[in-house]
Write a protein that holds these residues in place. Structure first.
Motif, PDB file in Angstrom:
ATOM      1  N   PRO A  52      79.118 -50.419  12.025  1.00  0.00           N
ATOM      2  CA  PRO A  52      78.846 -51.039  13.331  1.00  0.00           C
ATOM      3  C   PRO A  52      80.155 -51.369  14.053  1.00  0.00           C
ATOM      4  CG  PRO A  52      77.611 -52.127  11.558  1.00  0.00           C
ATOM      5  CD  PRO A  52      78.618 -51.235  10.901  1.00  0.00           C
ATOM      6  N   TRP A  53      80.269 -50.937  15.308  1.00  0.00           N
ATOM      7  CA  TRP A  53      81.457 -51.281  16.088  1.00  0.00           C
ATOM      8  C   TRP A  53      81.106 -51.318  17.573  1.00  0.00           C
ATOM      9  CZ3 TRP A  53      84.400 -47.903  19.449  1.00  0.00           C
ATOM     10  CH2 TRP A  53      83.912 -46.594  19.513  1.00  0.00           C
ATOM     11  N   LYS A  54      81.853 -52.108  18.284  1.00  0.00           N
ATOM     12  CA  LYS A  54      81.695 -52.182  19.726  1.00  0.00           C
ATOM     13  C   LYS A  54      83.065 -52.381  20.354  1.00  0.00           C
ATOM     14  CE  LYS A  54      80.560 -57.141  19.781  1.00  0.00           C
ATOM     15  NZ  LYS A  54      79.540 -58.134  20.192  1.00  0.00           N
ATOM     16  N   GLU A  55      83.097 -52.297  21.673  1.00  0.00           N
ATOM     17  CA  GLU A  55      84.372 -52.379  22.387  1.00  0.00           C
ATOM     18  C   GLU A  55      84.503 -53.688  23.160  1.00  0.00           C
ATOM     19  OE1 GLU A  55      85.942 -48.491  24.053  1.00  0.00           O
ATOM     20  OE2 GLU A  55      83.772 -48.155  24.138  1.00  0.00           O
ATOM     21  N   ILE A  56      85.739 -54.160  23.209  1.00  0.00           N
ATOM     22  CA  ILE A  56      86.133 -55.242  24.119  1.00  0.00           C
ATOM     23  C   ILE A  56      87.002 -54.552  25.160  1.00  0.00           C
ATOM     24  CG2 ILE A  56      87.322 -57.443  24.358  1.00  0.00           C
ATOM     25  CD1 ILE A  56      86.894 -57.781  21.282  1.00  0.00           C
ATOM     26  N   VAL A  57      86.475 -54.358  26.340  1.00  0.00           N
ATOM     27  CA  VAL A  57      87.104 -53.467  27.313  1.00  0.00           C
ATOM     28  C   VAL A  57      87.761 -54.245  28.446  1.00  0.00           C
ATOM     29  CG1 VAL A  57      86.743 -51.540  28.893  1.00  0.00           C
ATOM     30  CG2 VAL A  57      85.404 -51.683  26.784  1.00  0.00           C
ATOM     31  N   PHE A  58      89.015 -53.878  28.718  1.00  0.00           N
ATOM     32  CA  PHE A  58      89.726 -54.396  29.890  1.00  0.00           C
ATOM     33  C   PHE A  58      89.987 -53.228  30.824  1.00  0.00           C
ATOM     34  CE2 PHE A  58      90.742 -57.286  26.418  1.00  0.00           C
ATOM     35  CZ  PHE A  58      90.380 -58.501  26.985  1.00  0.00           C
ATOM     36  N   ASP A  59      89.903 -53.490  32.116  1.00  0.00           N
ATOM     37  CA  ASP A  59      89.990 -52.416  33.095  1.00  0.00           C
ATOM     38  C   ASP A  59      91.374 -51.764  33.104  1.00  0.00           C
ATOM     39  OD1 ASP A  59      89.228 -50.709  35.149  1.00  0.00           O
ATOM     40  OD2 ASP A  59      89.941 -52.088  36.677  1.00  0.00           O
ATOM     41  N   ARG A  60      92.376 -52.529  33.384  1.00  0.00           N
ATOM     42  CA  ARG A  60      93.752 -52.038  33.457  1.00  0.00           C
ATOM     43  C   ARG A  60      94.687 -53.116  32.932  1.00  0.00           C
ATOM     44  NH1 ARG A  60      94.493 -47.644  37.303  1.00  0.00           N
ATOM     45  NH2 ARG A  60      92.522 -46.519  37.311  1.00  0.00           N
ATOM     46  N   LEU A  61      95.980 -52.821  32.944  1.00  0.00           N
ATOM     47  CA  LEU A  61      96.976 -53.824  32.563  1.00  0.00           C
ATOM     48  C   LEU A  61      96.924 -55.044  33.476  1.00  0.00           C
ATOM     49  CD1 LEU A  61      99.984 -51.456  31.824  1.00  0.00           C
ATOM     50  CD2 LEU A  61      98.816 -52.882  30.150  1.00  0.00           C
ATOM     51  N   THR A  62      96.428 -54.820  34.697  1.00  0.00           N
ATOM     52  CA  THR A  62      96.368 -55.910  35.667  1.00  0.00           C
ATOM     53  C   THR A  62      95.081 -56.726  35.571  1.00  0.00           C
ATOM     54  OG1 THR A  62      95.486 -54.329  37.280  1.00  0.00           O
ATOM     55  CG2 THR A  62      97.868 -54.719  37.309  1.00  0.00           C
ATOM     56  N   ASP A  63      94.194 -56.377  34.665  1.00  0.00           N
ATOM     57  CA  ASP A  63      92.937 -57.108  34.492  1.00  0.00           C
ATOM     58  C   ASP A  63      93.251 -58.579  34.220  1.00  0.00           C
ATOM     59  OD1 ASP A  63      90.592 -58.297  33.283  1.00  0.00           O
ATOM     60  OD2 ASP A  63      89.833 -56.272  32.926  1.00  0.00           O
ATOM     61  N   PRO A  64      92.740 -59.494  35.032  1.00  0.00           N
ATOM     62  CA  PRO A  64      93.051 -60.921  34.816  1.00  0.00           C
ATOM     63  C   PRO A  64      92.589 -61.423  33.453  1.00  0.00           C
ATOM     64  CG  PRO A  64      91.304 -60.647  36.458  1.00  0.00           C
ATOM     65  CD  PRO A  64      91.887 -59.300  36.223  1.00  0.00           C
ATOM     66  N   GLY A  65      91.514 -60.842  32.929  1.00  0.00           N
ATOM     67  CA  GLY A  65      91.057 -61.244  31.606  1.00  0.00           C
ATOM     68  C   GLY A  65      92.067 -60.891  30.538  1.00  0.00           C
ATOM     69  N   TRP A  66      92.684 -59.717  30.683  1.00  0.00           N
ATOM     70  CA  TRP A  66      93.718 -59.306  29.727  1.00  0.00           C
ATOM     71  C   TRP A  66      94.955 -60.182  29.857  1.00  0.00           C
ATOM     72  CZ3 TRP A  66      95.636 -58.025  25.515  1.00  0.00           C
ATOM     73  CH2 TRP A  66      96.937 -57.548  25.380  1.00  0.00           C
ATOM     74  N   LYS A  67      95.375 -60.454  31.081  1.00  0.00           N
ATOM     75  CA  LYS A  67      96.557 -61.299  31.281  1.00  0.00           C
ATOM     76  C   LYS A  67      96.360 -62.683  30.663  1.00  0.00           C
ATOM     77  CE  LYS A  67      98.510 -59.229  35.468  1.00  0.00           C
ATOM     78  NZ  LYS A  67      98.917 -59.476  36.871  1.00  0.00           N
ATOM     79  N   ARG A  68      95.152 -63.196  30.797  1.00  0.00           N
ATOM     80  CA  ARG A  68      94.856 -64.537  30.282  1.00  0.00           C
ATOM     81  C   ARG A  68      94.821 -64.562  28.751  1.00  0.00           C
ATOM     82  NH1 ARG A  68      90.476 -64.837  32.552  1.00  0.00           N
ATOM     83  NH2 ARG A  68      89.007 -64.547  30.838  1.00  0.00           N
TER      84      ARG A  68
END
Length: 271
Positions: A52-68
Motif C-alpha cells: 500500500p502506498w500513496k502520494e503527498i503531492v506538492f505542485d512546484r518548488l513554489t508551493d506554499p505548503g512545501w515552503k511551510r
C-alpha cells in the motif's frame, strides 16, 4: 496542492528504528512534486512491490505548503519516503539513491548475494551519471524563464535545446550505450537476457528503463530521434521491455496518474 501534509517521523533510539526497518508489513507515502522528476524510479519500485502506498503531492518548488513544511523533512528536500511499520513506527527516508537502495534491498531487487549487489550498485551509479548529465547539459540550461514572451528568444532557446540534446546523444549517451550494451551481453550471453544481474529484475533494470523512458518523453522539438531502439540498442531495449512487462509496473504505467505525470513532466520542462 498546499493542503498536502508531511507526517512527523517517530523519534526513538537507533535500536528501535533499526528493528522497525526490518518489518515487511508496512505502508508507504511518497512526498514529491507533481511530475516524474527524481521520484520516478521510486514510484516504479513502490508499484513493483504491491505494498500500500500513496502520494503527498506538492505542485512546484513554489508551493506554499512545501515552503511551510520543508524544515521538517530530513534534508530539507524531496523526495522523501515515509514508511509506517506494522509496529506503528513512522520512518522518514530521504535522498534519491538511499531511498532506492532501501526499497530495493527490502523487496529483493538489490541482488541475491554481495557480488550481485555490487554489480547492481555499479550499474545504478553509471545510469545515475548519464541521467544527471542530461539534466545539467540539456534540460536546465534551456529551461525557459517564467513569463518569457519574446517569441524570437523562445525560438532561439528551442533551437539551442535541440542542439544540446543532439550533442548529448552523440557523446554522453553514446558512451553509456557502448558500455551498457557490452555489460548486458556479458550477463546474458549472446543477445543478452534482459537483466543486468542474473536472470531476474533488479534496481538497475528499473533505473535503466526510467532513463530510456525519460529521454524519449523529453526529446526537444527539432532534436534528432533518441538513438535507443530494438535495432540500435538491443540489450538495453530487452531490459526496458522486460521491466514494462512486469504486471504491477504495466498496471502503473497504464494508470491515469502515470499518464497525468507524463503530461505534467513535459509541461514542466517545456518540451
Amino acid at each position: 496542492m498546499s493542503g498536502s501534509m508531511i507526517p512527523l517521523v517517530t523519534k526513538a533510539s537507533s535500536k528501535v528504528l533499526s528493528k522497525a526497518m526490518k518489518g515487511t508489513s508496512s505502508s508507504f507515502q511518497l512526498a514529491y512534486f507533481n511530475f516524474h522528476g527524481r521520484a520516478e524510479s521510486t514510484r516504479y519500485l513502490l508499484a513493483y512491490t504491491g505494498v500500500p502506498w500513496k502520494e503527498i503531492v506538492f505542485d512546484r518548488l513554489t508551493d506554499p505548503g512545501w515552503k511551510r513544511q520543508k524544515p521538517i523533512t530530513p534534508y530539507k528536500c524531496l523526495p522523501v519516503v515515509y514508511e509506517t511499520t506494522s509496529s506503528g513506527v513512522l520512518l522518514g527516508i530521504s535522498e534519491v539513491l538511499p531511498i532506492e537502495r532501501y526499497l530495493a534491498d527490502k523487496f529483493g531487487l538489490a541482488g541475491s548475494d554481495p557480488w550481485e549487489r555490487f554489480q547492481v550498485e555499479q550499474a545504478v551509479s553509471s545510469i545515475e551519471s548519464c541521467q544527471l548529465m542530461y539534466h545539467y547539459k540539456v534540460l536546465l540550461p534551456n529551461w525557459p524563464s517564467a513569463g518569457a514572451v519574446d517569441l524570437n528568444e523562445n525560438k532561439m532557446k528551442r533551437q539551442q535545446h535541440a542542439e544540446d540534446a543532439n550533442r548529448y546523444y552523440e557523446t554522453g549517451l553514446k558512451n553509456f550505450v557502448d558500455i551498457h550494451e557490452e555489460k548486458l551481453q556479458e550477463n546474458g550471453g549472446r543477445g543478452g537476457n534482459g537483466h543486468y544481474v542474473g536472470d531476474r529484475a533488479s534496481l538497475a533494470d528499473i533505473r535503466a528503463t526510467v532513463l530510456m523512458d525519460r529521454l524519449m518523453l523529453l526529446r526537444p522539438e527539432g532534436a534528432n530521434p533518441v538513438p535507443l531502439s530494438k535495432d540500435k540498442t538491443p540489450n538495453l531495449w530487452r531490459v526496458r521491455e522486460a521491466v514494462h512487462r512486469i504486471p504491477a509496473i504495466a498496471q502503473w504505467r497504464e494508470s491515469k496518474r502515470y499518464q497525468d505525470l507524463d503530461a505534467l513532466t513535459k509541461k514542466y520542462f517545456c518540451v
